[in-house]
Write an enzyme that holds these catalytic residues in place. Structure first.
Site, mmCIF file in Angstrom:
data_model
loop_
_atom_site.group_PDB
_atom_site.id
_atom_site.type_symbol
_atom_site.label_atom_id
_atom_site.label_comp_id
_atom_site.label_asym_id
_atom_site.label_seq_id
_atom_site.Cartn_x
_atom_site.Cartn_y
_atom_site.Cartn_z
ATOM 1 N N HIS A 1 45.861 76.130 11.428
ATOM 2 C CA HIS A 1 45.727 74.895 10.323
ATOM 3 C C HIS A 1 44.145 74.282 10.732
ATOM 4 O O HIS A 1 43.513 73.891 9.683
ATOM 5 C CB HIS A 1 47.341 74.085 10.359
ATOM 6 C CG HIS A 1 48.353 74.026 9.943
ATOM 7 N ND1 HIS A 1 49.049 73.837 9.497
ATOM 8 C CD2 HIS A 1 48.437 75.535 9.293
ATOM 9 C CE1 HIS A 1 50.631 75.139 9.620
ATOM 10 N NE2 HIS A 1 49.986 76.300 9.004
ATOM 11 N N ASP B 1 53.071 73.557 16.682
ATOM 12 C CA ASP B 1 53.388 74.769 16.404
ATOM 13 C C ASP B 1 51.715 75.939 16.811
ATOM 14 O O ASP B 1 50.456 75.760 16.483
ATOM 15 C CB ASP B 1 53.418 74.829 14.770
ATOM 16 C CG ASP B 1 54.127 74.177 14.118
ATOM 17 O OD1 ASP B 1 55.111 74.388 14.425
ATOM 18 O OD2 ASP B 1 54.760 74.559 12.612
ATOM 19 N N ASP C 1 54.658 79.260 15.884
ATOM 20 C CA ASP C 1 54.815 79.405 14.118
ATOM 21 C C ASP C 1 53.621 80.879 13.568
ATOM 22 O O ASP C 1 53.033 80.147 13.582
ATOM 23 C CB ASP C 1 54.619 78.203 13.460
ATOM 24 C CG ASP C 1 55.203 78.736 12.178
ATOM 25 O OD1 ASP C 1 55.484 79.013 11.365
ATOM 26 O OD2 ASP C 1 54.498 77.644 10.748
ATOM 27 N N GLU D 1 49.126 72.036 14.178
ATOM 28 C CA GLU D 1 49.202 73.346 14.176
ATOM 29 C C GLU D 1 47.928 74.146 14.393
ATOM 30 O O GLU D 1 47.104 73.876 13.439
ATOM 31 C CB GLU D 1 49.994 74.535 13.005
ATOM 32 C CG GLU D 1 50.086 75.770 13.226
ATOM 33 C CD GLU D 1 50.558 76.650 12.002
ATOM 34 O OE1 GLU D 1 51.542 76.192 11.690
ATOM 35 O OE2 GLU D 1 49.942 77.977 11.014
ATOM 36 N N ASP E 1 48.666 83.284 11.186
ATOM 37 C CA ASP E 1 49.647 83.408 12.305
ATOM 38 C C ASP E 1 49.253 84.710 12.514
ATOM 39 O O ASP E 1 50.748 85.090 13.389
ATOM 40 C CB ASP E 1 51.303 82.979 10.971
ATOM 41 C CG ASP E 1 50.715 81.876 9.858
ATOM 42 O OD1 ASP E 1 50.903 81.126 10.239
ATOM 43 O OD2 ASP E 1 51.830 82.581 9.167
ATOM 44 N N ASP F 1 66.273 79.665 5.003
ATOM 45 C CA ASP F 1 66.697 80.777 6.184
ATOM 46 C C ASP F 1 67.501 81.128 6.197
ATOM 47 O O ASP F 1 67.802 81.720 7.104
ATOM 48 C CB ASP F 1 65.038 79.797 7.409
ATOM 49 C CG ASP F 1 63.872 80.296 7.056
ATOM 50 O OD1 ASP F 1 63.386 80.642 6.440
ATOM 51 O OD2 ASP F 1 63.478 78.981 8.502
ATOM 52 N N HIS G 1 64.513 77.054 8.317
ATOM 53 C CA HIS G 1 64.323 76.169 7.087
ATOM 54 C C HIS G 1 65.892 76.247 6.415
ATOM 55 O O HIS G 1 66.425 76.803 6.846
ATOM 56 C CB HIS G 1 63.472 76.385 6.414
ATOM 57 C CG HIS G 1 61.919 76.627 6.458
ATOM 58 N ND1 HIS G 1 61.729 77.674 6.919
ATOM 59 C CD2 HIS G 1 60.806 76.094 6.226
ATOM 60 C CE1 HIS G 1 60.415 77.918 7.186
ATOM 61 N NE2 HIS G 1 59.784 76.551 6.945
ATOM 62 N N GLU H 1 53.467 68.098 9.378
ATOM 63 C CA GLU H 1 52.889 69.327 9.809
ATOM 64 C C GLU H 1 51.685 69.199 9.241
ATOM 65 O O GLU H 1 51.641 69.363 7.089
ATOM 66 C CB GLU H 1 53.645 70.396 9.872
ATOM 67 C CG GLU H 1 52.693 71.634 9.720
ATOM 68 C CD GLU H 1 53.975 72.597 10.445
ATOM 69 O OE1 GLU H 1 54.347 72.747 9.966
ATOM 70 O OE2 GLU H 1 52.591 73.474 9.531
ATOM 71 N N MET I 1 64.634 72.364 16.816
ATOM 72 C CA MET I 1 64.040 71.380 14.745
ATOM 73 C C MET I 1 64.537 71.797 13.892
ATOM 74 O O MET I 1 65.392 73.303 13.982
ATOM 75 C CB MET I 1 62.221 71.570 15.556
ATOM 76 C CG MET I 1 61.800 71.678 14.182
ATOM 77 S SD MET I 1 62.008 72.791 13.140
ATOM 78 C CE MET I 1 59.695 73.905 12.987
ATOM 79 N N ASP J 1 45.263 82.510 5.700
ATOM 80 C CA ASP J 1 46.202 81.518 7.127
ATOM 81 C C ASP J 1 46.988 83.266 7.423
ATOM 82 O O ASP J 1 47.278 83.785 6.740
ATOM 83 C CB ASP J 1 47.438 81.215 6.128
ATOM 84 C CG ASP J 1 48.140 80.911 6.926
ATOM 85 O OD1 ASP J 1 48.575 80.689 8.492
ATOM 86 O OD2 ASP J 1 49.412 80.476 6.846
ATOM 87 N N LYS K 1 47.698 70.735 6.841
ATOM 88 C CA LYS K 1 47.424 71.789 6.628
ATOM 89 C C LYS K 1 46.372 71.803 5.148
ATOM 90 O O LYS K 1 46.409 71.682 4.737
ATOM 91 C CB LYS K 1 48.095 73.211 5.677
ATOM 92 C CG LYS K 1 47.494 74.418 5.939
ATOM 93 C CD LYS K 1 48.700 75.562 5.723
ATOM 94 C CE LYS K 1 48.061 76.708 6.162
ATOM 95 N NZ LYS K 1 49.547 78.085 5.409
HETATM 96 C C1 GCO Z 1 52.667 77.911 6.797
HETATM 97 C C2 GCO Z 1 53.136 76.039 8.195
HETATM 98 C C3 GCO Z 1 54.635 77.191 7.959
HETATM 99 C C4 GCO Z 1 55.680 75.712 8.416
HETATM 100 C C5 GCO Z 1 57.784 75.703 8.079
HETATM 101 C C6 GCO Z 1 58.074 74.284 9.156
HETATM 102 O O1 GCO Z 1 51.668 77.985 7.268
HETATM 103 O O2 GCO Z 1 52.919 78.226 6.456
HETATM 104 O O3 GCO Z 1 53.009 76.768 8.968
HETATM 105 O O4 GCO Z 1 55.222 78.270 8.782
HETATM 106 O O5 GCO Z 1 55.545 75.148 10.428
HETATM 107 O O6 GCO Z 1 56.934 75.525 7.746
HETATM 108 O O7 GCO Z 1 57.853 73.493 8.235
HETATM 109 MN MN MN Z 2 53.135 75.759 10.813
HETATM 110 MN MN MN Z 3 51.221 77.743 9.448
HETATM 111 MN MN MN Z 4 51.490 80.361 8.093
#
Ligand code: GCO
Ligand code: MN
Ligand code: MN
Ligand code: MN
Length: 383
Positions: free
Chosen positions: A219, A244, A286, A216, A256, A56, A53, A180, A87, A254, A182
């Site tokens: 998601h 992702d 991700d 993702e 991850d 970041d 980002h 993306e 990306m 969430d 979610k």
């Molecule tokens: C999440 C999202 C993020 C995005 C990222 C890319 O659940 O936080 O997946 O990780 O992928 O912000 O834009």
């Molecule tokens: Mn993501």
């Molecule tokens: Mn995510």
């Molecule tokens: Mn996440």
């Protein structure tokens, strides 16, 4: 054998291995790594690419001089370690200004600021070689639907994406945008909750050819859906621009998790699909390490994501080459002859006149139990 190589196109975000383990109930457990240190870590574990980002890499309040220094050092680190930037994306969720959305905010000034911030993030990504630009609208949603009509939000997002496509063309950036989806978190409800919702939206844009999706695992799984089916629809539509990878248990926050760690069977079908169709884009993780880990554990996490992908890839090859599985598939396909062809008055009346033996069609066992058990035996390592 399971060593990551550049041709596997494994990438990580700065925010993934750089995640410090903060959650809503507890503070950071790991010290900050600079972007340069993260590049070094990624090279050490064998990754191919790094994504970011805007913030970041460059703090939101950095001066132009600081920005240029950071970019210079980051570019040098990428060159020194042979890491590419496939990306880039924009953070439209962290700063309080986005508390009620960015592109969909009711405040026209916030919408304008979000667009400006995104254009600058596109400049930053392009400077470092990114060809894919991800848009994740984490704050584009609601707690109460009293705040705006959702169709108004859809129009606002369309205006923003149309503007950004023109900006990319005008600057000669050659970006592919990847939207993306979610369903929730951080908002109670996020607009465009599924990949399918974005696929329908894309067709209403001025430049649909420039815009695809970034599905993702977590998601679609949070929404209780079959992730691989969403990926397949995106692929079939020519819209799988990015992916992702991570893992997630349904019905939870969430998570991850490390790729493949929660639902290895679903991960297997996903890897098999991506490899069977020849998906050639980045395989982006991700995800982040457990809060219990130090940076050695973060390396274990990152290596684990890639290693599991490669193990599942090998399992998919084994599945495709398995004589018993192939015999079962041949049997399934046996009755696969053309169903009805193209419509004409003749084909329609021939079909209307055709006799079907429904009972016979319904009586044959399909052997999917056997097929699935063989799959499990491959996955469990006894076949
Ligand atoms: C999440 C999202 C993020 C995005 C990222 C890319 O659940 O936080 O997946 O990780 O992928 O912000 O834009
Ligand atoms: Mn993501
Ligand atoms: Mn995510
Ligand atoms: Mn996440």
């Amino acid at each position: 054998k399971y060593t990551p190589r550049p041709e596997h196109r494994f990438s990580f975000g700065l925010w993934t291995v750089g995640n410090r383990g903060r959650d809503p109930f507890g503070a950071e457990v790991r010290p900050t790594l600079s972007p340069v240190e993260i590049v070094r870590l990624l090279a050490e574990v064998g990754a191919w690419g790094v994504n970011f980002h805007d913030n970041d890499l460059v703090p939101i309040d950095a001066t132009p001089q600081e920005r240029d220094r950071i970019v210079r050092e980051f570019r040098q680190a990428c060159e020194d370690h042979g890491i590419v930037v496939p990306m880039a994306t924009v953070n439209l969720f962290f700063d309080p200004v986005f508390r009620d959305g960015a592109f969909t905010s009711n405040d026209a000034r916030v919408r304008a600021y979000a667009l400006q911030k995104t254009m600058r993030a596109m400049d930053l990504g392009a400077e470092l070689g990114a060809k894919i630009f991800v848009l994740w609208g984490g704050r584009e949603g609601t707690e109460t639907d009293g705040c705006r009509r959702p169709d108004e939000a859809i129009k606002r997002l369309r205006d923003a994406v149309n503007f950004l496509c023109e900006y990319s063309l005008d600057q000669g950036y050659d970006y592919k945008f990847a939207l993306e989806a979610k369903p929730n978190e951080p908002r109670a409800d996020i607009y465009f909750p599924t990949t399918g919702a974005y696929l329908a939206f894309i067709e209403t844009l001025d430049h649909p050819e420039m815009v695809g999706v970034n599905p993702e695992v977590a998601h679609e799984t949070m929404a209780g859906l079959n992730f691989m089916h969403a990926v397949a629809q995106a692929w079939e539509a020519g819209k799988l621009f990015h992916i992702d990878l991570n893992d997630q248990l349904p019905g939870r926050y969430d998570q991850d998790f490390r790729f493949g760690s929660a639902n290895p069977k679903a991960a297997f079908w996903l890897v098999k699909f991506l490899e069977d169709v020849g998906y050639a884009g980045p395989r982006h993780f991700d995800a982040h390490a457990y809060r219990t880990e130090d940076y050695e554990g973060v390396k274990d996490f990152a290596r684990g994501c890639m290693r599991t992908y490669l193990i599942l890839k090998e399992k998919a090859e084994r599945w495709n080459a398995d004589p018993e599985i192939q015999a079962l598939l041949a049997e399934i396909k046996e009755t696969d002859g053309e169903a009805f062809g193209k419509f004409s008055k003749e084909t329609a009346s021939a079909l209307l006149a055709r006799q079907f033996d429904r009972a016979a069609l319904a009586s044959k066992g399909l052997k999917y139990e056997r097929l699935d058990q063989l799959t499990m035996e491959i996955l469990l390592g006894v076949r």
